[in-house]
Enzyme design. Structure first.
Site, PDB file in Angstrom:
ATOM      1  N   LEU A  93       0.809  -1.221   0.000  1.00 34.24           N
ATOM      2  CA  LEU A  93       0.000   0.000   0.000  1.00 34.24           C
ATOM      3  C   LEU A  93       0.839   1.267   0.000  1.00 34.24           C
ATOM      4  O   LEU A  93       1.902   1.319   0.605  1.00 34.24           O
ATOM      5  CB  LEU A  93      -0.924  -0.011   1.225  1.00 34.24           C
TER       6      LEU A  93
ATOM      7  N   GLY B 133      -1.833   6.499  -2.153  1.00 26.05           N
ATOM      8  CA  GLY B 133      -3.044   6.424  -2.980  1.00 26.05           C
ATOM      9  C   GLY B 133      -4.073   5.503  -2.339  1.00 26.05           C
ATOM     10  O   GLY B 133      -5.266   5.833  -2.271  1.00 26.05           O
ATOM     11  N   HIS B 134      -3.613   4.344  -1.844  1.00 29.70           N
ATOM     12  CA  HIS B 134      -4.547   3.428  -1.176  1.00 29.70           C
ATOM     13  C   HIS B 134      -5.123   4.073   0.088  1.00 29.70           C
ATOM     14  O   HIS B 134      -6.305   3.915   0.390  1.00 29.70           O
ATOM     15  CB  HIS B 134      -3.833   2.136  -0.774  1.00 29.70           C
TER      16      HIS B 134
ATOM     17  N   GLN C 237      -5.925 -12.271 -12.438  1.00 32.57           N
ATOM     18  CA  GLN C 237      -5.803 -11.068 -13.261  1.00 32.57           C
ATOM     19  C   GLN C 237      -4.378 -10.847 -13.787  1.00 32.57           C
ATOM     20  O   GLN C 237      -4.100  -9.825 -14.402  1.00 32.57           O
ATOM     21  CB  GLN C 237      -6.311  -9.835 -12.510  1.00 32.57           C
TER      22      GLN C 237
END
Ligand code: PAF
Length: 281
Positions: free
Chosen positions: A33, A36-37, A61
């Site tokens: 993290l 931004g998180h 993904q």
């Protein structure tokens, strides 16, 4: 903050909050993290009484040649940061819990059309993996609200479309991209950059600003894109794509569209950076 890898514990805690009439927000992440998180957690707190986060490096993904194995896993630091930011509950499932039959036999969610272009064209199956895990996590956590960064612009549209198409009762909130002072969008993958590449990386955002300005000043989209590609190549990027699309739909922009988004992906060495810029013409 409580951390659990157990689905029943997440469900019973969220249920208990809802029985008290509390609103629950959810911030799914892949960990490692950064600020931004944390800004997503802060937004989540503004929209709900309790915040649930998840950390899961989702194998579905990642493409076969991508960085699944080397993706940074920093759980202890992430827990400290989430706790300090006011997260109430952290869900840290294992791949075996999320995909007990393996990926081959896993039911999936696929959002057509937008999943196969831009990042989806360069990373086949990526958005199927994102939509599937986010849908699973939504079904486990059952939040009222879920928060995502606008840096992953196409991902946000995929999730919004999935929520709409599948009538999921969840409000999706997009949060502005967090940037370094240089303009470089914060990303877990920035950690892969060498010191020299870090000095070049902010030019991606600068080229988006110049491209938007050129279009606003009447330059033809194709010409403005070619100029941006050339200037990025000259400083050492290998552009994957730079495209100007309609901001709401990602359809190709025509001469009369005014709400536009520039989406860009470019390699610096082996690190693939993405960024975007929404603008009016
Ligand atoms: O943006 C991410 O970190 C991931 O794609 C997400 C939404 C957590 C799904 O794995």
């Amino acid at each position: 903050m409580k951390t659990t890898a157990n689905i029943e514990q997440v469900r019973s805690q969220v249920n208990a909050w809802k029985m008290q009439g509390k609103k629950v927000a959810f911030v799914p992440t892949m960990g490692n993290l950064h600020k931004g998180h944390i800004s997503l957690i802060e937004q989540a707190k503004q929209h709900a009484d309790h915040v649930v986060a998840s950390i899961f490096v989702n194998p579905m993904q990642f493409g076969a040649n991508e960085d699944l194995d080397s993706y940074p896993r920093t759980l202890a630091d992430d827990q400290t940061a989430l706790d300090a930011a006011g997260t109430d509950l952290l869900f840290t499932p294992t791949p075996e819990l999320m995909y007990p039959k393996g990926l081959e036999q896993q039911t999936f969610v696929e959002v057509p059309l937008i999943s196969n272009q831009l990042c989806g064209a360069s990373r086949p199956g990526h958005f199927r993996g994102v939509a599937t895990i986010v849908c699973k996590l939504f079904n486990i956590v059952q939040p009222d609200v879920a928060v995502f960064g606008r840096k992953d612009y196409q991902q946000l549209l995929v999730i919004n479309t999935m929520v709409h198409d599948l009538s999921l009762p969840i409000e999706i909130i997009g949060v502005e991209t967090a940037r370094e002072g240089s303009g470089l969008a914060l990303s877990s993958r920035n950690g892969y950059l060498t010191a020299k590449q870090k000095t070049i990386a902010p030019m991606l955002k600068q080229s988006l600003d110049q491209l938007a300005l050129a279009i606003q000043q009447g330059d033809e989209i194709a010409h403005a894109i070619a100029v941006a590609e050339q200037s990025l190549t000259e400083v050492g990027f290998k552009p994957d794509y730079i495209e100007v699309r309609q901001a709401q739909t990602l359809a190709y922009a025509n001469a009369t569209d005014s709400q536009l988004v520039i989406l860009a992906a470019a390699y610096l060495g082996t690190t693939r950076l993405i960024d975007n810029l929404v603008f009016h013409r």
